[in-house]
Motif scaffolding. Structure first.
Motif, PDB file in Angstrom:
ATOM      1  N   VAL A  49       0.862  -1.185   0.000  1.00 46.91           N
ATOM      2  CA  VAL A  49       0.000   0.000   0.000  1.00 46.91           C
ATOM      3  C   VAL A  49       0.901   1.239   0.000  1.00 46.91           C
ATOM      4  CG1 VAL A  49      -1.705   1.309   1.335  1.00 46.91           C
ATOM      5  CG2 VAL A  49      -1.911  -1.179   1.119  1.00 46.91           C
ATOM      6  N   ASP A  50       0.561   2.225  -0.830  1.00 43.26           N
ATOM      7  CA  ASP A  50       1.384   3.426  -0.986  1.00 43.26           C
ATOM      8  C   ASP A  50       1.146   4.488   0.086  1.00 43.26           C
ATOM      9  OD1 ASP A  50       2.753   2.947  -3.587  1.00 43.26           O
ATOM     10  OD2 ASP A  50       0.697   2.839  -4.317  1.00 43.26           O
ATOM     11  N   ILE A  51      -0.130   4.740   0.411  1.00 44.86           N
ATOM     12  CA  ILE A  51      -0.479   5.863   1.281  1.00 44.86           C
ATOM     13  C   ILE A  51      -1.576   5.439   2.247  1.00 44.86           C
ATOM     14  CG2 ILE A  51      -1.445   8.214   1.345  1.00 44.86           C
ATOM     15  CD1 ILE A  51      -0.419   8.568  -1.543  1.00 44.86           C
ATOM     16  N   GLN A 102       0.133   9.644   5.467  1.00 44.29           N
ATOM     17  CA  GLN A 102       1.544   9.296   5.504  1.00 44.29           C
ATOM     18  C   GLN A 102       1.850   8.311   4.388  1.00 44.29           C
ATOM     19  OE1 GLN A 102       3.195   6.383   8.446  1.00 44.29           O
ATOM     20  NE2 GLN A 102       1.342   6.932   9.595  1.00 44.29           N
ATOM     21  N   PRO A 103       3.039   8.461   3.762  1.00 40.11           N
ATOM     22  CA  PRO A 103       3.430   7.487   2.754  1.00 40.11           C
ATOM     23  C   PRO A 103       3.853   6.193   3.443  1.00 40.11           C
ATOM     24  CG  PRO A 103       5.165   9.114   3.065  1.00 40.11           C
ATOM     25  CD  PRO A 103       4.010   9.522   3.939  1.00 40.11           C
ATOM     26  N   LEU A 104       3.568   5.066   2.809  1.00 42.79           N
ATOM     27  CA  LEU A 104       3.973   3.766   3.366  1.00 42.79           C
ATOM     28  C   LEU A 104       5.064   3.115   2.522  1.00 42.79           C
ATOM     29  CD1 LEU A 104       0.490   2.326   4.399  1.00 42.79           C
ATOM     30  CD2 LEU A 104       2.145   3.590   5.795  1.00 42.79           C
ATOM     31  N   PRO A 150       7.316   9.591  -2.575  1.00 44.50           N
ATOM     32  CA  PRO A 150       6.869  10.759  -1.807  1.00 44.50           C
ATOM     33  C   PRO A 150       5.347  10.869  -1.821  1.00 44.50           C
ATOM     34  CG  PRO A 150       7.767  11.445  -3.919  1.00 44.50           C
ATOM     35  CD  PRO A 150       8.001   9.957  -3.804  1.00 44.50           C
ATOM     36  N   LEU A 151       4.862  11.512  -0.798  1.00 44.14           N
ATOM     37  CA  LEU A 151       3.428  11.788  -0.721  1.00 44.14           C
ATOM     38  C   LEU A 151       3.181  12.973  -1.653  1.00 44.14           C
ATOM     39  CD1 LEU A 151       0.774  11.094   0.749  1.00 44.14           C
ATOM     40  CD2 LEU A 151       1.399  12.782   2.465  1.00 44.14           C
ATOM     41  N   THR A 152       2.758  12.676  -2.874  1.00 40.20           N
ATOM     42  CA  THR A 152       2.593  13.732  -3.882  1.00 40.20           C
ATOM     43  C   THR A 152       1.122  14.062  -4.034  1.00 40.20           C
ATOM     44  OG1 THR A 152       2.502  12.066  -5.627  1.00 40.20           O
ATOM     45  CG2 THR A 152       4.661  13.032  -5.147  1.00 40.20           C
TER      46      THR A 152
END
Length: 179
Positions: free
Chosen positions: A113-115, A153-155, A159-161
């Motif tokens: 999972v990304d975010i 938050q990014p996981l 980056p959290l874009t």
């Protein structure tokens, strides 16, 4: 503390934990609303859009956390929203919620999972790595009554874009009263 992802066996206990916890902290109306939300999440959300983690001590359910899928049209990143979260009223203040959140985030991280996003008390969720984000950078699926509570938050290392909408949530959360 023991953790489990088996929520169907304990569905009624999970609903009761949320209803009683939110009744104690926010009143009977909020307890009923969140209890009904949890019941719908369990009954109606397809497995690919739902992750549930429970925490147990000595065979007693002490905490539960839900993660549900958010999708952003045209965005391939995998985003899950962490909500709702509950720790048994008599067990609050002992770090159970933070440990359960960290456990859940770790499991999501392992599955790619990304975010992770959440909507709640920024002071509490900041302790487990969430940072406030604007709706311009990460649109919510419904207008937020308290935009200062929208955090992410990014996981992964990405980056959290900024993500663009429209944003879709699971059916149980598609209710303006919850936002």
């Amino acid at each position: 503390m023991d953790y489990s992802t088996d929520y169907t066996t304990h569905a009624e206990a999970i609903v009761e934990l949320f209803a009683s916890t939110f009744t104690a902290s926010e009143g009977a109306e909020e307890g009923a609303l969140i209890g009904a939300l949890v019941r719908r999440l369990i009954a109606e959300t397809p497995a690919e859009g739902l992750r549930v983690f429970t925490a147990w001590e000595d065979g007693t359910l002490v905490g539960v956390i839900f993660f549900t899928r958010l999708t952003y049209e045209g965005v391939p990143r995998i985003v899950f929203m962490m909500a709702p979260v509950a720790v048994a009223t008599v067990r609050q203040g002992k770090g159970i919620g933070q440990r359960l959140i960290n456990h859940g985030l770790g499991a999501l991280r392992q599955e790619g999972v990304d975010i992770a996003v959440t909507y709640g008390d920024p002071a509490f969720y900041g302790r487990v790595g969430f940072k406030p984000v604007s709706e311009a950078d990460l649109p919510a699926p419904q207008p937020l009554q308290q935009p200062q509570g929208w955090s992410a938050q990014p996981l992964t290392d990405a980056p959290l874009t900024p993500l663009r909408g429209p944003t879709r949530c699971v059916a149980a959360f598609d209710d303006p009263a919850l936002w």
